[in-house]
Design an enzyme around this catalytic site. Sequence first.
Site, mmCIF file in Angstrom:
data_model
loop_
_atom_site.group_PDB
_atom_site.id
_atom_site.type_symbol
_atom_site.label_atom_id
_atom_site.label_comp_id
_atom_site.label_asym_id
_atom_site.label_seq_id
_atom_site.Cartn_x
_atom_site.Cartn_y
_atom_site.Cartn_z
ATOM 1 N N CYS A 1 -17.155 -22.350 64.239
ATOM 2 C CA CYS A 1 -16.901 -22.112 62.814
ATOM 3 C C CYS A 1 -16.255 -20.746 62.590
ATOM 4 O O CYS A 1 -16.898 -19.713 62.773
ATOM 5 C CB CYS A 1 -18.243 -22.248 62.084
ATOM 6 N N CYS B 1 -17.790 -18.388 59.950
ATOM 7 C CA CYS B 1 -19.072 -17.811 60.385
ATOM 8 C C CYS B 1 -18.834 -16.472 61.073
ATOM 9 O O CYS B 1 -19.684 -15.583 61.031
ATOM 10 C CB CYS B 1 -19.784 -18.746 61.357
#
Lengths: 304, 107
Positions: B32, B35
């Site tokens: 991700c 993230c």
Amino acid sequence: MEDLIIIGAGPAGLTAGLYASRARLRTVLLEKLAPGGQILTTDFVENYPGFPEGLSGFELVDRMKRQAENFGLKIAGKEVVRLELTPEKKRVFTDKEAMETKALILTTGASPRKLGIEGEGLLTGKGVSYCATCDGPFYRDQEVAVIGGGDTAVEEAIFLTKFAGRVHLVHRRDELRATKLLQERVKAAEKVNLVWDSVPTRILGQAGVEALELKNVKTNEISTLPVEGVFVFIGYNPSNDLLADLSLDFDDLGFVKTDDNMETSIPGVFAAGDIRSKLLRQVSTAVGDGATAAFAAERFIEGH
Amino acid sequence: MSDVLQVTDADFEQEVIKSEMPVMVDFWAEWCGPCKVVGPTVEELAKEYEGKVKIAKMDVDSNREIPTRFGIRNIPTLILFKNGEVSQTIVGAHPKSHLEEELKKLL
């Protein structure tokens, strides 16, 4: 006093920072999160020249950051809360300080546009998503809908077939807008079901997404598509909150208008990348904008 | 890698639910991109709030049970716990100032 302040550390801002640092301008690049921008949500970039094997959005932007820092670019993790921009004076306020600069480059980017329908806000984080690479793996063997018909929607629909059992690509017209290569790929993807001439009208569910209500725009027929996830890729809104009170020229969608040298309607204020009013929003166009803006800013500073 | 406490399905109960201090858990995964934008901020906050708020990360790729229990389907998601109960859920990447506001409410 800085020579140049750049606001936003995506590809446009990092490229402007690279060029400005090499021009030995006293430059600071302000970023409220960490460097990256929209491209971080892209799993695999395969249309940025020079990387024939492709690479992740994170890796591409990390390389840009390191390259700019190699030439001395300062990147500060600060959130700009207000701007005062006139031809004579340019001031940037963070929550803690005020800074003054000779020239400014806006590279604040864009964020995914929302559908604006019932259930979307309530179910964001519970099945409604704007980032397939982040959230796709939560939908192993489940059914999901992707809304949109442009490059991002089609790319992400194909990406989601790695996880989802079935991907319904919902588009309001009867043909896709995406690049032909992507159209060929999506039509060949067995797990993708193309839903033409349809717009979402409601997202249904309480604790999580249960279904998507659709309207056929040709027949006005309403139908319900049972899905556990809804991924929305219907374009971008300009990240222009900071710019609202400034005497900048905007296009109808709120993107900042510039001339060919990236200069806005305020002399010494430039815009580059996704925030700018233009035809194509890509990393490859953002970096060109960023380089031009930095060069034009250098000339502006020298002339004053 | 970060020196922020990593929690797992196995020790979540002990480290988070039974914690006397308030806890913020950053649910993330290697895949991700956004993230990775939140990660450095969480690490800074872990240092700044040491002794006041326990700050932890959970990798949702190697831990499935707890993310499912809390209905996590978007990352990054930050969940703030007080006395073992969820007090706030923050979905997506937000500036540090926003996270600090939420952390202060826990104190």
